[in-house]
Design a protein around this motif. Structure first.
Motif, PDB file in Angstrom:
ATOM      1  N   SER A   1      -0.872   3.710   4.706  1.00 26.38           N
ATOM      2  CA  SER A   1      -1.661   4.664   3.927  1.00 26.38           C
ATOM      3  C   SER A   1      -1.289   6.107   4.248  1.00 26.38           C
ATOM      4  CB  SER A   1      -3.158   4.439   4.176  1.00 26.38           C
ATOM      5  OG  SER A   1      -3.528   4.828   5.491  1.00 26.38           O
TER       6      SER A   1
ATOM      7  N   PRO B   1      -7.234   8.917  -3.378  1.00 25.94           N
ATOM      8  CA  PRO B   1      -6.099   9.147  -4.279  1.00 25.94           C
ATOM      9  C   PRO B   1      -6.102   8.231  -5.498  1.00 25.94           C
ATOM     10  CG  PRO B   1      -5.350   9.147  -2.004  1.00 25.94           C
ATOM     11  CD  PRO B   1      -6.782   8.718  -1.986  1.00 25.94           C
ATOM     12  N   THR B   2      -6.614   7.013  -5.337  1.00 31.20           N
ATOM     13  CA  THR B   2      -6.708   6.097  -6.482  1.00 31.20           C
ATOM     14  C   THR B   2      -7.668   6.633  -7.531  1.00 31.20           C
ATOM     15  OG1 THR B   2      -6.193   4.169  -5.110  1.00 31.20           O
ATOM     16  CG2 THR B   2      -7.306   3.752  -7.192  1.00 31.20           C
TER      17      THR B   2
ATOM     18  N   VAL C   1       0.842  -1.203   0.000  1.00 32.79           N
ATOM     19  CA  VAL C   1       0.000   0.000   0.000  1.00 32.79           C
ATOM     20  C   VAL C   1       0.873   1.249   0.000  1.00 32.79           C
ATOM     21  CG1 VAL C   1      -1.647   1.350   1.355  1.00 32.79           C
ATOM     22  CG2 VAL C   1      -1.984  -1.102   1.088  1.00 32.79           C
ATOM     23  N   GLY C   2       1.936   1.244   0.811  1.00 34.03           N
ATOM     24  CA  GLY C   2       2.864   2.370   0.823  1.00 34.03           C
ATOM     25  C   GLY C   2       3.579   2.532  -0.498  1.00 34.03           C
TER      26      GLY C   2
ATOM     27  N   TYR D   1       2.500   1.566  -3.433  1.00 31.06           N
ATOM     28  CA  TYR D   1       1.498   2.022  -4.396  1.00 31.06           C
ATOM     29  C   TYR D   1       1.248   3.524  -4.268  1.00 31.06           C
ATOM     30  CZ  TYR D   1      -3.238   2.765  -6.209  1.00 31.06           C
ATOM     31  OH  TYR D   1      -4.338   3.256  -6.853  1.00 31.06           O
ATOM     32  N   LEU D   2       1.097   4.015  -3.035  1.00 34.98           N
ATOM     33  CA  LEU D   2       0.815   5.439  -2.836  1.00 34.98           C
ATOM     34  C   LEU D   2       1.987   6.310  -3.269  1.00 34.98           C
ATOM     35  CD1 LEU D   2      -1.079   5.433   0.581  1.00 34.98           C
ATOM     36  CD2 LEU D   2      -1.989   6.149  -1.634  1.00 34.98           C
TER      37      LEU D   2
ATOM     38  N   LEU E   1       1.434   9.021  -6.325  1.00 38.36           N
ATOM     39  CA  LEU E   1       1.607  10.425  -5.957  1.00 38.36           C
ATOM     40  C   LEU E   1       2.814  11.036  -6.651  1.00 38.36           C
ATOM     41  CD1 LEU E   1       0.697  10.122  -2.183  1.00 38.36           C
ATOM     42  CD2 LEU E   1      -0.691  11.146  -3.999  1.00 38.36           C
TER      43      LEU E   1
ATOM     44  N   GLN F   1      -7.284   7.804   2.483  1.00 40.71           N
ATOM     45  CA  GLN F   1      -5.873   7.877   2.118  1.00 40.71           C
ATOM     46  C   GLN F   1      -5.470   6.924   1.002  1.00 40.71           C
ATOM     47  OE1 GLN F   1      -4.194   7.284   6.090  1.00 40.71           O
ATOM     48  NE2 GLN F   1      -3.982   9.491   6.346  1.00 40.71           N
ATOM     49  N   VAL F   2      -6.341   6.000   0.632  1.00 41.45           N
ATOM     50  CA  VAL F   2      -6.004   5.076  -0.460  1.00 41.45           C
ATOM     51  C   VAL F   2      -7.029   5.152  -1.590  1.00 41.45           C
ATOM     52  CG1 VAL F   2      -5.553   2.670  -1.098  1.00 41.45           C
ATOM     53  CG2 VAL F   2      -4.862   3.504   1.151  1.00 41.45           C
TER      54      VAL F   2
ATOM     55  N   VAL G   1       0.389   8.967   1.999  1.00 34.75           N
ATOM     56  CA  VAL G   1      -0.307   9.963   1.180  1.00 34.75           C
ATOM     57  C   VAL G   1       0.215  11.370   1.489  1.00 34.75           C
ATOM     58  CG1 VAL G   1      -2.236  10.446   2.746  1.00 34.75           C
ATOM     59  CG2 VAL G   1      -2.600  10.558   0.280  1.00 34.75           C
TER      60      VAL G   1
ATOM     61  N   SER H   1       2.319  13.707  -0.922  1.00 38.42           N
ATOM     62  CA  SER H   1       1.726  14.600  -1.919  1.00 38.42           C
ATOM     63  C   SER H   1       1.914  16.066  -1.545  1.00 38.42           C
ATOM     64  CB  SER H   1       0.226  14.297  -2.062  1.00 38.42           C
ATOM     65  OG  SER H   1      -0.421  15.291  -2.813  1.00 38.42           O
TER      66      SER H   1
END
Length: 379
Positions: A195, A347-348, A50-51, A53-54, A58, A343-344, A198, A201
């Motif tokens: 998450s 942004p997705t 998840v981290g 991916y973010l 971003l 937070q996921v 985020v 950003s």
């Protein structure tokens, strides 16, 4: 641009490490052990993507809009009205998040060390110190992180090293007794900490060497994952099944250390680690909230709203939960979905909309860049 200070990609990565790990190292061992027992150590590995991916999405969005944050470029991507509404949702969400973090700090300090001190005094002193740091700007926060984070890491390693003789590998056997499902279930609440990446950003627009930010952001995710795995392993190897029954397993680990009756009860060292890390965490999340509000209102300067937000956060942190037990239950149940949505998921959606727009613009402009930019500036 309301923030005049600039930071490096390395400073951004260093700032993100305590922003995630400060609260995680205290409560993640208990939460993961509660869901997956002996397999708690692997839950952060399932959650780390998840981290990753973010940081990726971003970074990609920052290439499109290099001088804007999620609050600002969402208006360009999904429209002004929808973007303003989304910004308002984020402001309320981060206000709640800041209140939770501040309450966690206050409850831990008063519960473990300052039992006779009113929690509002403990929280109020911390939020005022953080407000003072934020007034110094992002560069001040980055320098604080560069000074404090190495100290935090050294002290954590010291505690882990001193407890090695008492670790029992049999506490991890049998591994995967019930398959990987329990560890995957434990990864769901662990996702909420990853998450928090985020926040990059809001830091990326002020990074001078932005080309290095993706690589160093990934290293920050890796460092967080390793720290969580190690803390879970140490708690399990020392405490065994007791890990899921203790509110703060790592504090119990520090209290357990005894070296020749000379070096004992290192919970004060663990406390020092945690206060330093929490200072950076509260500063970063508080700074992001201040930046959000000022960008949403299109203020020329964020400094005038720093103190008003501090005075609003203090009573809210008391109101958010009646006691520590209720707060802990909320963090491992309903708030998990709240964090994942804010937070996921959001942004997705922004990333998907931006990606479709970029592909559409590319098709309508033959020979154009695959990644259009809102500005030619890189830093």
């Amino acid at each position: 641009m309301m923030e005049k200070g600039k930071i490096t990609a390395f400073q951004m990565a260093v700032m993100m490490y305590p922003t995630i790990i400060a609260t995680a190292i205290l409560v993640i061992p208990r939460i993961d052990a509660e869901y997956s027992g002996k397999d708690a150590w692997i839950a952060p590995i399932w959650a780390a993507p998840v981290g990753v991916y973010l940081v990726y999405i971003l970074y990609w969005l920052n290439r499109l809009y290099p001088n804007e944050s999620l609050i600002q470029y969402s208006e360009r991507i999904i429209g002004k009205i929808a973007g303003k509404l989304l910004g308002l949702i984020y402001i309320f969400a981060y206000f709640i998040n800041d209140g939770i973090i501040l309450r966690e700090y206050g409850e831990f300090v008063t519960g473990a060390f300052l039992q006779h001190t009113p929690v509002i005094i403990v929280m109020g002193s911390m939020i005022l110190v953080c407000a003072y740091a934020i007034h110094g700007g992002l560069k001040t926060l980055a320098f604080c992180a560069q000074i404090f984070v190495p100290i935090v890491i050294v002290l954590i390693l010291l505690i882990m090293f001193l407890v090695i003789p008492d670790l029992d590998p049999h506490h991890l056997i049998p591994m995967f007794e019930n398959g990987i499902t329990p560890s995957l279930m434990a990864a769901i609440p662990t996702h909420t900490w990853f998450s928090e990446f985020v926040d990059v950003s809001f830091l990326l627009p002020f990074v001078v060497n932005r080309k290095d930010s993706f690589r160093l952001g990934m290293l920050s995710v890796l460092a967080v994952m390793i720290s969580m795995v190690v803390s879970n392993l140490v708690a399990l190897l020392l405490l065994g099944d007791l890990t899921s029954e203790v509110s703060y397993p790592i504090m119990l680990v520090a209290r357990y250390i005894s070296l020749a009756d000379f070096l004992t009860h290192l919970e004060s060292v663990a406390m020092a680690i945690w206060v330093l890390a929490m200072f950076i965490k509260i500063c970063v999340v508080y700074y992001v909230l201040v930046l959000m509000v000022s960008q949403w209102l299109k203020l020329p300067d964020y400094h005038p709203i720093v103190l008003p937000l501090a005075f609003a956060l203090l009573p809210f942190s008391l109101w958010i939960a009646p006691n520590l037990h209720t707060l802990a239950v909320m963090l491992s149940t309903s708030y998990v979905f709240f964090y994942i949505f804010i937070q996921v998921f959001i942004p997705t959606v922004i990333f998907a909309a931006a990606f479709i727009r970029a592909r559409f613009q590319k098709q309508n402009k033959p020979g154009g860049s695959a990644v259009p930019r809102a500005s030619s500036e890189e830093g």
